[in-house]
Design a protein around this motif. Structure first.
Motif, PDB file in Angstrom:
ATOM      1  N   LYS A   5     -87.178 -29.902  67.942  1.00 37.96           N
ATOM      2  CA  LYS A   5     -86.229 -28.840  68.257  1.00 37.96           C
ATOM      3  C   LYS A   5     -84.823 -29.221  67.784  1.00 37.96           C
ATOM      4  N   THR A   6     -84.071 -28.209  67.362  1.00 40.14           N
ATOM      5  CA  THR A   6     -82.693 -28.431  66.910  1.00 40.14           C
ATOM      6  C   THR A   6     -81.758 -28.467  68.113  1.00 40.14           C
ATOM      7  N   VAL A   7     -80.913 -29.473  68.145  1.00 38.66           N
ATOM      8  CA  VAL A   7     -79.965 -29.639  69.247  1.00 38.66           C
ATOM      9  C   VAL A   7     -78.551 -29.514  68.690  1.00 38.66           C
ATOM     10  N   VAL A   8     -77.755 -28.626  69.277  1.00 32.49           N
ATOM     11  CA  VAL A   8     -76.374 -28.414  68.831  1.00 32.49           C
ATOM     12  C   VAL A   8     -75.423 -28.821  69.948  1.00 32.49           C
ATOM     13  N   ARG A   9     -74.417 -29.596  69.592  1.00 29.79           N
ATOM     14  CA  ARG A   9     -73.421 -30.040  70.570  1.00 29.79           C
ATOM     15  C   ARG A   9     -72.022 -29.750  70.028  1.00 29.79           C
ATOM     16  N   ALA A  35     -70.737 -23.907  76.126  1.00 30.07           N
ATOM     17  CA  ALA A  35     -71.311 -22.974  77.101  1.00 30.07           C
ATOM     18  C   ALA A  35     -71.996 -21.822  76.387  1.00 30.07           C
ATOM     19  N   ARG A  36     -71.374 -21.334  75.307  1.00 33.96           N
ATOM     20  CA  ARG A  36     -71.981 -20.253  74.532  1.00 33.96           C
ATOM     21  C   ARG A  36     -73.274 -20.714  73.874  1.00 33.96           C
ATOM     22  N   ILE A  37     -73.268 -21.931  73.312  1.00 33.53           N
ATOM     23  CA  ILE A  37     -74.460 -22.497  72.666  1.00 33.53           C
ATOM     24  C   ILE A  37     -75.590 -22.647  73.679  1.00 33.53           C
ATOM     25  N   ASP A  38     -75.251 -23.170  74.867  1.00 35.45           N
ATOM     26  CA  ASP A  38     -76.260 -23.361  75.910  1.00 35.45           C
ATOM     27  C   ASP A  38     -76.832 -22.023  76.374  1.00 35.45           C
ATOM     28  N   ALA A  39     -75.962 -21.012  76.469  1.00 34.54           N
ATOM     29  CA  ALA A  39     -76.420 -19.681  76.903  1.00 34.54           C
ATOM     30  C   ALA A  39     -77.381 -19.082  75.887  1.00 34.54           C
ATOM     31  N   GLU A  40     -77.071 -19.264  74.590  1.00 34.74           N
ATOM     32  CA  GLU A  40     -77.955 -18.755  73.542  1.00 34.74           C
ATOM     33  C   GLU A  40     -79.298 -19.473  73.565  1.00 34.74           C
TER      34      GLU A  40
END
Length: 276
Positions: A33-37, A45-50
């Motif tokens: 899985k791709t992980v974005v930080r 917060a936006r990335i986590d929500a998506e």
């Protein structure tokens, strides 16, 4: 050999902003899985929500009723990629048309050709995700994506009853469910002079992969439509909440809050200057 964890860190892609600014890193975990930080809390917060939205959608689709055995399956077929070694000897347009006709022979399949994508999606090095995103931007939303690839590969054949090495004309396709419920790689091979037969065989194997392998696990169309409608509703509610929109707000107020436009403060009318 490097430890596996180290390899994962090495392939991480970092996009760094100016000194003192925010930065984002993208990496692939051991689970694929791709992980974005992001260093920006709001952006994170936006990335986590998506990510949470995508996960919830995938779970809802997985739990949805499956399509009936006689329900049609819409397949989107991209233009075939041709290996450089065959670039001058294969007419891609003719091959694409032949493949589309052969796929349409199955009464369950609704074949949609994917054509006219922007250069940014078809450039050298573009990913499958780029191609699919470009197709979706054109309103194409199938049950199954099909990406055909024409290659010239080393193979072993027979000549005069003896085994001989040969270059095989190969048509291999990436076929996967648009809902993440299955994938397959059907292919067919033959000599360069058997290219028409290879296309027919490849089409038959693609049809079998779609109908028999992926078909039984595709979700019901109406169920997916309901899930997507609920998903859009939640996204809209989140946007409205973030913008501070209230049920009693009129259209003008909603637009002003949505686009972050401050209301103009009323200025006191200037009093005319008394003349002496």
């Amino acid at each position: 050999m490097f430890p596996r964890a180290l390899v994962v860190n090495v392939v991480a892609l970092s996009l760094v902003g100016c000194a003192g600014g925010t930065f984002t890193t993208t990496s692939r975990g051991l689970d694929g899985k791709t992980v974005v930080r992001s260093s920006d809390p709001k952006e994170q917060a936006r990335i986590d929500a998506e990510a949470a939205d995508e996960e919830a959608y995938a779970k809802a689709v997985a739990a949805a009723p499956r399509r009936s055995a006689d329900a049609p399956i819409e397949v989107a077929v991209f233009e075939a990629t041709i290996a450089d070694a065959l670039g001058k000897s294969v007419d891609r347009k003719q091959l694409d048309e032949m493949l589309l006709r052969a796929l349409s022979n199955d009464p369950l399949l609704r074949v949609v050709p994917v054509r006219g994508l922007p250069a940014s999606a078809t450039r050298l090095g573009a990913s499958d995700e780029d191609l699919i995103a470009a197709a979706r931007s054109k309103g194409i939303a199938p049950d199954v994506w099909i990406m055909p690839h024409v290659l010239l590969e080393d193979a072993v054949g027979t000549s005069g009853g003896k085994l001989v090495s040969m270059k095989a004309f190969t048509l291999r396709s990436d076929v996967w469910s648009a809902y993440g419920t299955g994938a397959s790689k059907p292919e067919a091979q033959g000599s360069v002079f058997q290219n028409a037969q290879v296309v027919e065989q490849a089409a038959a194997r693609i049809r079998a992969a779609v109908v028999r392998e992926l078909g039984p696990n595709l979700p019901d169309h109406q169920a997916v439509a309901g899930i997507q409608e609920e998903r859009q509703k939640k996204k809209l509610e989140a946007i409205q909440e973030q913008a501070g929109i209230r049920p009693e707000d009129d259209t003008e107020t909603r637009l002003r809050k949505l686009f972050g436009i401050k209301a103009e403060e009323s200025k006191p009318e200037e009093q005319p200057t008394a003349r002496e």
